[in-house]
Design a protein around this motif. Structure first.
Motif, PDB file in Angstrom:
ATOM      1  N   MET A   1       0.850  -1.184   0.000  1.00 17.13           N
ATOM      2  CA  MET A   1       0.000   0.000   0.000  1.00 17.13           C
ATOM      3  C   MET A   1       0.882   1.229   0.000  1.00 17.13           C
ATOM      4  SD  MET A   1      -2.796   1.242   2.835  1.00 17.13           S
ATOM      5  CE  MET A   1      -1.581   1.283   4.139  1.00 17.13           C
ATOM      6  N   MET A   2       0.651   2.143  -0.917  1.00 16.62           N
ATOM      7  CA  MET A   2       1.410   3.380  -0.995  1.00 16.62           C
ATOM      8  C   MET A   2       0.606   4.486  -0.338  1.00 16.62           C
ATOM      9  SD  MET A   2       4.142   2.493  -2.506  1.00 16.62           S
ATOM     10  CE  MET A   2       4.857   4.077  -2.895  1.00 16.62           C
ATOM     11  N   THR A   3       1.294   5.319   0.421  1.00 14.50           N
ATOM     12  CA  THR A   3       0.632   6.414   1.117  1.00 14.50           C
ATOM     13  C   THR A   3       1.376   7.692   0.857  1.00 14.50           C
ATOM     14  OG1 THR A   3       1.942   6.051   3.103  1.00 14.50           O
ATOM     15  CG2 THR A   3      -0.157   4.888   2.956  1.00 14.50           C
ATOM     16  N   SER A   4       0.757   8.804   1.087  1.00 13.46           N
ATOM     17  CA  SER A   4       1.406  10.102   0.915  1.00 13.46           C
ATOM     18  C   SER A   4       1.728  10.684   2.269  1.00 13.46           C
ATOM     19  CB  SER A   4       0.482  11.064   0.148  1.00 13.46           C
ATOM     20  OG  SER A   4      -0.724  11.244   0.847  1.00 13.46           O
ATOM     21  N   GLY A   5       2.815  11.488   2.318  1.00 15.46           N
ATOM     22  CA  GLY A   5       3.231  12.066   3.583  1.00 15.46           C
ATOM     23  C   GLY A   5       2.237  13.106   4.061  1.00 15.46           C
ATOM     24  N   ARG A   6       1.861  13.068   5.339  1.00 10.63           N
ATOM     25  CA  ARG A   6       0.975  14.083   5.894  1.00 10.63           C
ATOM     26  C   ARG A   6       1.123  14.097   7.404  1.00 10.63           C
ATOM     27  NH1 ARG A   6      -2.512   9.764   4.793  1.00 10.63           N
ATOM     28  NH2 ARG A   6      -3.833   9.116   6.525  1.00 10.63           N
TER      29      ARG A   6
ATOM     30  N   VAL B   1       8.564  -2.133   8.430  1.00 10.90           N
ATOM     31  CA  VAL B   1       9.400  -1.705   7.308  1.00 10.90           C
ATOM     32  C   VAL B   1       8.633  -0.730   6.432  1.00 10.90           C
ATOM     33  CG1 VAL B   1      10.751  -2.460   5.328  1.00 10.90           C
ATOM     34  CG2 VAL B   1      10.557  -3.938   7.339  1.00 10.90           C
ATOM     35  N   LEU B   2       9.199   0.443   6.267  1.00 11.64           N
ATOM     36  CA  LEU B   2       8.675   1.435   5.339  1.00 11.64           C
ATOM     37  C   LEU B   2       9.592   1.428   4.124  1.00 11.64           C
ATOM     38  CD1 LEU B   2       6.614   3.837   4.934  1.00 11.64           C
ATOM     39  CD2 LEU B   2       8.454   5.306   5.778  1.00 11.64           C
ATOM     40  N   GLY B   3       9.081   0.968   2.980  1.00 15.03           N
ATOM     41  CA  GLY B   3       9.911   0.842   1.788  1.00 15.03           C
ATOM     42  C   GLY B   3       9.959  -0.594   1.322  1.00 15.03           C
ATOM     43  N   ASP B   4      11.080  -0.990   0.764  1.00 13.88           N
ATOM     44  CA  ASP B   4      11.220  -2.307   0.155  1.00 13.88           C
ATOM     45  C   ASP B   4      11.859  -3.292   1.131  1.00 13.88           C
ATOM     46  OD1 ASP B   4      11.569  -4.513  -1.432  1.00 13.88           O
ATOM     47  OD2 ASP B   4      12.724  -3.486  -2.996  1.00 13.88           O
TER      48      ASP B   4
ATOM     49  N   TYR C   1      12.646  10.566  13.993  1.00 20.98           N
ATOM     50  CA  TYR C   1      13.543  11.377  14.807  1.00 20.98           C
ATOM     51  C   TYR C   1      14.943  11.286  14.209  1.00 20.98           C
ATOM     52  CZ  TYR C   1      15.978  13.495  18.672  1.00 20.98           C
ATOM     53  OH  TYR C   1      16.748  14.358  19.426  1.00 20.98           O
ATOM     54  N   PRO C   2      15.544  12.432  13.934  1.00 16.76           N
ATOM     55  CA  PRO C   2      15.013  13.783  14.136  1.00 16.76           C
ATOM     56  C   PRO C   2      13.931  14.121  13.110  1.00 16.76           C
ATOM     57  CG  PRO C   2      17.135  13.892  13.048  1.00 16.76           C
ATOM     58  CD  PRO C   2      16.931  12.456  13.400  1.00 16.76           C
ATOM     59  N   ARG C   3      13.010  14.951  13.528  1.00 16.15           N
ATOM     60  CA  ARG C   3      11.846  15.252  12.702  1.00 16.15           C
ATOM     61  C   ARG C   3      12.219  15.888  11.372  1.00 16.15           C
ATOM     62  NH1 ARG C   3       6.147  15.889  14.379  1.00 16.15           N
ATOM     63  NH2 ARG C   3       5.056  16.962  12.705  1.00 16.15           N
ATOM     64  N   GLU C   4      13.299  16.678  11.374  1.00 11.84           N
ATOM     65  CA  GLU C   4      13.677  17.341  10.117  1.00 11.84           C
ATOM     66  C   GLU C   4      14.195  16.362   9.063  1.00 11.84           C
ATOM     67  OE1 GLU C   4      17.357  18.009  12.839  1.00 11.84           O
ATOM     68  OE2 GLU C   4      15.167  17.919  13.055  1.00 11.84           O
ATOM     69  N   HIS C   5      14.403  15.086   9.450  1.00  8.86           N
ATOM     70  CA  HIS C   5      14.840  14.089   8.491  1.00  8.86           C
ATOM     71  C   HIS C   5      13.677  13.309   7.877  1.00  8.86           C
ATOM     72  CE1 HIS C   5      19.270  13.786  10.049  1.00  8.86           C
ATOM     73  NE2 HIS C   5      18.958  14.982   9.554  1.00  8.86           N
TER      74      HIS C   5
ATOM     75  N   GLU D   1      11.615   9.589   3.668  1.00  8.85           N
ATOM     76  CA  GLU D   1      10.716   9.314   2.546  1.00  8.85           C
ATOM     77  C   GLU D   1      11.503   9.008   1.281  1.00  8.85           C
ATOM     78  OE1 GLU D   1       7.731  12.285   1.888  1.00  8.85           O
ATOM     79  OE2 GLU D   1       6.319  11.192   3.168  1.00  8.85           O
ATOM     80  N   ARG D   2      12.574   9.747   1.033  1.00  9.68           N
ATOM     81  CA  ARG D   2      13.386   9.479  -0.153  1.00  9.68           C
ATOM     82  C   ARG D   2      14.018   8.093  -0.080  1.00  9.68           C
ATOM     83  NH1 ARG D   2      17.782  12.820  -0.643  1.00  9.68           N
ATOM     84  NH2 ARG D   2      17.453  13.924   1.321  1.00  9.68           N
ATOM     85  N   ILE D   3      14.432   7.685   1.104  1.00  2.00           N
ATOM     86  CA  ILE D   3      14.974   6.333   1.270  1.00  2.00           C
ATOM     87  C   ILE D   3      13.915   5.291   0.933  1.00  2.00           C
ATOM     88  CG2 ILE D   3      15.774   4.649   2.986  1.00  2.00           C
ATOM     89  CD1 ILE D   3      17.225   6.962   4.388  1.00  2.00           C
TER      90      ILE D   3
END
Length: 325
Positions: free
Chosen positions: A1-6, A44-47, A120-124, A129-131
């Motif tokens: 399932m793919m989701t969008s960041g929010r 696991v988020l990703g592959d 954490y850290p939140r700014e990452h 997401e890119r990973i």
């Protein structure tokens, strides 16, 4: 399932495929089944296929420019050879290692101290997401929305060290979470590599202490390539090109395999290792006797890589080479 960041409350629902792996799942990393205190599940988020044994690159959060540069340099060299880069997604050296792998289009794995939706850290969050969207994985043993508690970062380090065949320490103070990752690597029977630092740098006290205790020093690209030969069996790029075929032309996979098997059958390194396990110092002495006018180190590493690929011998957890079990 793919989701969008929010945004969701105090968390951030990151984009990417979501999978929960239990130990009996064939995609669950075999290396993490056998470490001390194996995880009961992995979120696991990703592959999930990105969870392969690779190189951990970890270092200080408050890294110096020297540390950031070293983390990028060696993570990039590993990624160029197809080795997955593993780290903890923290500020400083960890983030630099992930970014270097991404810049090479290679998968990278980030183990988090809390749930994947409480980055954490939140700014990452953008980095994670890119990973997850580029063939890598962001992983936690905690539920998606679990908060990142201080004590969980040290327990997380055993997962970083456990999935890695070797752990490269770039900068580490005393005490530090990075130093504890080295302890976890040793407990799991993995190799520890260290980039030396200045003796008057607080961020390198732990790293330099590991060198005194016997960690492998990574002092330049050459020494790093040597250890990649030893741990992962990968040749230097120029050596791989030279072995690819005659006159600079790459041969077929079958002909390369035949040449490798033929060489392994008559090679003095293979003959010695099939008789008994030997350490690198003994192997270098043997190489010096047989390499002729060639560089003994390059001659040896070429034969170790070819012989391992041919199944003639294997590298043992204690660093020696010997007969394949």
């Amino acid at each position: 399932m793919m989701t969008s960041g929010r945004q969701e409350g105090q968390g951030v629902r990151l984009a990417g495929m979501r999978t929960v792996l239990l130990p009996d799942d064939p995609r669950f990393p075999a290396a993490l089944r056998v470490i001390p205190r194996p995880p009961k599940r992995l979120y696991v988020l990703g592959d999930p296929e990105a969870l392969t044994e690779g190189l951990a690159v970890v270092g200080a959060r408050k890294a110096t420019p020297y540390g950031i540069g070293a983390a990028k340099r060696f993570a990039r060299l590993a990624a160029q050879r197809g080795i997955a880069v593993i780290s903890g997604g923290a500020r400083g050296c960890d983030a630099a290692a992930h970014e270097a792998a991404l810049s090479e289009g290679a998968p990278t794995v980030a183990f988090l101290g809390g749930g994947c939706d409480v980055p954490y850290p939140r700014e990452h969050a953008g980095l994670f997401e890119r990973i997850s969207l580029s063939g890598g994985a962001v992983v936690s043993e905690h539920a998606w929305d679990a908060p990142a508690l201080p004590q969980q970062f040290r327990t997380r380090n055993r997962l970083i060290a456990g999935l890695a065949r070797a752990t490269l320490i770039v900068e580490a103070g005393l005490p530090s979470g990075t130093f504890s990752t080295a302890d976890e690597a040793l407990a799991a029977g993995r190799d520890v590599l260290v980039v030396p630092g200045a003796i008057n740098s607080a961020s390198s006290k732990g790293a330099n202490r590991l060198l005194v205790q016997g960690a492998f020093p990574v002092v330049d690209d050459e020494s790093f390539s040597d250890v990649l030969f030893s741990v992962f069996g990968c040749l230097k790029m120029q050596d791989a090109d030279e072995l690819g075929g005659e006159g600079g032309q790459a041969g077929s996979a079958g002909s390369r395999g035949a040449r490798g098997a033929s060489r392994a059958a008559t090679d003095p390194i293979t003959a010695a290792l099939q008789a008994e396990p030997l350490g690198m110092e003994q192997l270098y002495e043997l190489a010096s006797e047989h390499c002729g006018k060639r560089d003994a180190r390059a001659w040896l590493m070429e034969r170790l890589a070819v012989g391992e690929q041919a199944g003639s011998f294997a590298r043992y957890p204690d660093g020696r080479w010997g007969p394949r079990a």
